[in-house]
Design a protein around this motif. Structure first.
Motif, PDB file in Angstrom:
ATOM      1  N   VAL A   3      -7.000  -9.443  -9.588  1.00  0.00           N
ATOM      2  CA  VAL A   3      -6.597  -9.626  -8.188  1.00  0.00           C
ATOM      3  C   VAL A   3      -5.115  -9.373  -7.992  1.00  0.00           C
ATOM      4  O   VAL A   3      -4.696  -8.769  -6.993  1.00  0.00           O
ATOM      5  N   VAL A   4      -4.277  -9.807  -8.935  1.00  0.00           N
ATOM      6  CA  VAL A   4      -2.832  -9.679  -8.742  1.00  0.00           C
ATOM      7  C   VAL A   4      -2.356  -8.232  -8.856  1.00  0.00           C
ATOM      8  O   VAL A   4      -1.165  -7.959  -8.659  1.00  0.00           O
ATOM      9  N   ALA A   5      -3.275  -7.314  -9.146  1.00  0.00           N
ATOM     10  CA  ALA A   5      -2.904  -5.893  -9.173  1.00  0.00           C
ATOM     11  C   ALA A   5      -2.935  -5.273  -7.783  1.00  0.00           C
ATOM     12  O   ALA A   5      -2.523  -4.127  -7.607  1.00  0.00           O
ATOM     13  N   ILE A   6      -3.403  -6.027  -6.785  1.00  0.00           N
ATOM     14  CA  ILE A   6      -3.531  -5.490  -5.428  1.00  0.00           C
ATOM     15  C   ILE A   6      -2.229  -4.903  -4.890  1.00  0.00           C
ATOM     16  O   ILE A   6      -2.240  -3.837  -4.258  1.00  0.00           O
ATOM     17  N   PRO A   7      -1.053  -5.562  -5.096  1.00  0.00           N
ATOM     18  CA  PRO A   7       0.190  -4.964  -4.580  1.00  0.00           C
ATOM     19  C   PRO A   7       0.439  -3.545  -5.071  1.00  0.00           C
ATOM     20  O   PRO A   7       1.064  -2.744  -4.368  1.00  0.00           O
ATOM     21  N   TRP A   8      -0.050  -3.199  -6.269  1.00  0.00           N
ATOM     22  CA  TRP A   8       0.152  -1.850  -6.791  1.00  0.00           C
ATOM     23  C   TRP A   8      -0.830  -0.869  -6.181  1.00  0.00           C
ATOM     24  O   TRP A   8      -0.564   0.334  -6.132  1.00  0.00           O
ATOM     25  N   ILE A   9      -1.964  -1.372  -5.702  1.00  0.00           N
ATOM     26  CA  ILE A   9      -2.973  -0.499  -5.120  1.00  0.00           C
ATOM     27  C   ILE A   9      -2.511   0.050  -3.779  1.00  0.00           C
ATOM     28  O   ILE A   9      -2.814   1.192  -3.422  1.00  0.00           O
ATOM     29  N   ILE A  10      -1.766  -0.755  -3.017  1.00  0.00           N
ATOM     30  CA  ILE A  10      -1.308  -0.325  -1.692  1.00  0.00           C
ATOM     31  C   ILE A  10       0.136   0.172  -1.735  1.00  0.00           C
ATOM     32  O   ILE A  10       0.820   0.206  -0.715  1.00  0.00           O
ATOM     33  N   LYS A  11       0.571   0.591  -2.902  1.00  0.00           N
ATOM     34  CA  LYS A  11       1.957   1.020  -3.077  1.00  0.00           C
ATOM     35  C   LYS A  11       2.401   2.138  -2.129  1.00  0.00           C
ATOM     36  O   LYS A  11       3.539   2.107  -1.646  1.00  0.00           O
ATOM     37  N   PRO A  12       1.558   3.138  -1.809  1.00  0.00           N
ATOM     38  CA  PRO A  12       2.027   4.184  -0.885  1.00  0.00           C
ATOM     39  C   PRO A  12       2.469   3.645   0.470  1.00  0.00           C
ATOM     40  O   PRO A  12       3.317   4.248   1.137  1.00  0.00           O
ATOM     41  N   VAL A  13       1.903   2.501   0.883  1.00  0.00           N
ATOM     42  CA  VAL A  13       2.270   1.924   2.177  1.00  0.00           C
ATOM     43  C   VAL A  13       3.748   1.565   2.198  1.00  0.00           C
ATOM     44  O   VAL A  13       4.425   1.732   3.232  1.00  0.00           O
ATOM     45  N   TYR A  14       4.275   1.094   1.072  1.00  0.00           N
ATOM     46  CA  TYR A  14       5.680   0.689   1.030  1.00  0.00           C
ATOM     47  C   TYR A  14       6.595   1.885   1.288  1.00  0.00           C
ATOM     48  O   TYR A  14       7.646   1.742   1.909  1.00  0.00           O
ATOM     49  N   GLY A  15       6.186   3.051   0.783  1.00  0.00           N
ATOM     50  CA  GLY A  15       6.990   4.242   1.003  1.00  0.00           C
ATOM     51  C   GLY A  15       7.053   4.627   2.470  1.00  0.00           C
ATOM     52  O   GLY A  15       8.119   4.950   2.994  1.00  0.00           O
ATOM     53  N   PHE A  16       5.890   4.545   3.148  1.00  0.00           N
ATOM     54  CA  PHE A  16       5.857   4.845   4.579  1.00  0.00           C
ATOM     55  C   PHE A  16       6.718   3.859   5.365  1.00  0.00           C
ATOM     56  O   PHE A  16       7.434   4.241   6.290  1.00  0.00           O
TER      57      PHE A  16
END
Length: 470
Positions: free
Chosen positions: A70-83
């Motif tokens: 579960v704690v890997a979720i932040p890495w899954i949505i990583k492209p959002v941070y770039g936007f």
């Protein structure tokens, strides 16, 4: 005694050439390398987290495996941070404030683990916040590296990315052994306190980033909106191409097979009674083995077809991984091999194979990215890879639960070893989804691969087990 100016100049040139690989050692470069170094040094708490979940929160192997997924979720949505960082400047800046914020959030996460976390839900939230902190800082620093890399000459191509990877590797090597030895003398919460200091370095060096404020007017807003819509359109067009989604699907299947990592951590500590100092020693050996595996790939295998590397690495990993049956059944003792030496050698070999198998993933992912949307699509492909990692942990948790493996009952661990190792052969029928003819990636593609290498090294899983937990 006065130092000759020409001699001092030669020393500076030598440092620039040999240590900084030809890069000008200015304040911004130091800031970038510091962020990568912190990414590596945060591994200091990896063993502390595992022991904390096991001994203080009293979680079972199934629960630990599920939580780590579960704690890997932040890495899954990583492209959002770039936007967000590109489209939503803070006080006119797109880089500095996000680095400052990521460092503060990282410190808050580790301080929380050191003080107020007493439940599994709170632990999951704190560890996820730490992952989010690293993921955000990684997106920002990657963008800075890409910007600087564009100005590199052909002769210096890739040197900046190699330097960044080296900074992360140094941080990881320093903490690999100390992650265990600290637990021999301090509590897990004390280690969390120590770890909490390092994210603040990211916040501190953020002010060294050379960045001019953006004047945000209606024209800029419209331009940013157009750019984002254009890139989303390019991204949508790219991912629907068969030549992209088929290899991506293969990578997902390859990485999503179940892992026995959490169950083995309990087996090593509760059944074999391995001490933290030894586990730290294994971390050090496997860290060095990781670098060695990457060197083997770069030196001898980078021109070998993807299908050949994936096929043989799957077969070798499954075959050699089954040697863990000797450890689980204690057969290694009958043939005169100590548990410690067997575990150390097994982890070393599997790590080298894992790294050799993983490097083509980076090269393939970079090669799939069409011009104009390289960074975004590469980040998306890596998010798919991280999603597969989460699935791997969840499948491992389910199988561990079904087999009745607990913190003290390891009777069915041999069956878990069989399942997790043989499952690595499942992707073999889909090898034809990979490109049939391999070509060397272009310079820009290779740079993109190397840029993302530091963040991904800690995530690489041989699909068998390590003597430590992520």
């Amino acid at each position: 005694m006065l130092i000759d100016s020409s001699g001092l100049s030669k020393v500076k040139d030598s440092i620039k050439a040999k240590i900084f690989l030809g890069q000008e050692p200015n304040a911004e470069l130091i800031a970038i390398l510091t962020v990568y170094f912190v990414q590596g040094i945060l591994m200091l708490a990896r063993l502390a987290v595992s022991f904390f979940l096991k001994d203080e929160l009293h979680l079972s192997p199934t629960q630990v495996s599920a939580l780590l997924g579960v704690v890997a979720i932040p890495w899954i949505i990583k492209p959002v941070y770039g936007f967000i960082s590109d489209g939503v400047p803070i006080f006119g800046y797109r880089r500095r404030p996000y680095l400052v914020l990521s460092g503060i959030l990282g410190t808050v996460a580790w301080v929380s683990l050191a003080t107020i976390v007493h439940t599994s839900w709170a632990a999951a939230a704190a560890i996820a916040l730490s992952s989010f902190s690293v993921a955000v800082s990684d997106v920002i620093v990657d963008s800075l590296v890409v910007e600087r890399a564009r100005a590199e000459s052909q002769a210096d191509a890739g040197s900046l990315q190699s330097l960044c990877w080296g900074a992360s590797a140094v941080g990881g090597l320093i903490t690999a052994y100390f992650s265990g030895i600290l637990l021999e003398h301090f509590s897990t919460r004390a280690v969390f306190w120590i770890t909490a200091l390092f994210p603040l370095l990211v916040s501190a060096v953020a002010w060294l980033i050379a960045e001019s404020p953006i004047k945000k007017d209606s024209q800029d807003i419209n331009h940013n909106s157009f750019t984002i819509k254009h890139k989303l359109g390019q991204l949508s067009k790219a991912v629907t191409q068969k030549s992209i989604w088929l290899p991506t699907a293969f990578i997902f299947i390859w990485q999503a097979t179940p892992t026995s990592e959490s169950a083995f951590f309990f087996f090593f500590t509760n059944e074999l009674h391995f001490q933290p100092e030894f586990l730290g020693r294994v971390n050090l050996v496997t860290s060095i083995a990781s670098i060695f595996g990457i060197w083997i790939f770069q030196r001898f295998l980078k021109s070998v077809p993807f299908r050949v590397i994936f096929g043989w690495s799957a077969i070798l990993s499954a075959t050699l991984g089954l040697t863990l049956l000797l450890l689980v059944t204690h057969t290694n003792r009958l043939i005169g091999i100590d548990d410690h030496w067997f575990s150390l050698g097994d982890s070393l070999i599997l790590t080298v194979i894992g790294k050799i198998a993983y490097m083509p993933v980076l090269v393939l992912a970079a090669r799939l990215c069409p011009s104009g949307v390289e960074a975004t699509l590469f980040a998306l492909l890596m998010s798919v890879f991280n999603l597969a990692g989460m699935v791997s942990y969840q499948l491992g948790a389910i199988i561990t639960y079904w087999l009745g493996i607990t913190d003290t009952n390891f009777e069915s661990l041999w069956l878990l070893v069989m399942i997790t190792n043989l499952s690595t052969l499942l992707p073999l029928p889909f090898l034809n989804w990979l490109p049939a003819a391999e070509q060397q990636p272009e310079t820009s593609t290779l740079q993109l691969t190397l840029t993302n290498l530091p963040e991904l090294l800690p995530e690489i899983d041989t699909k068998k087990t390590q003597v430590s937990s992520n």
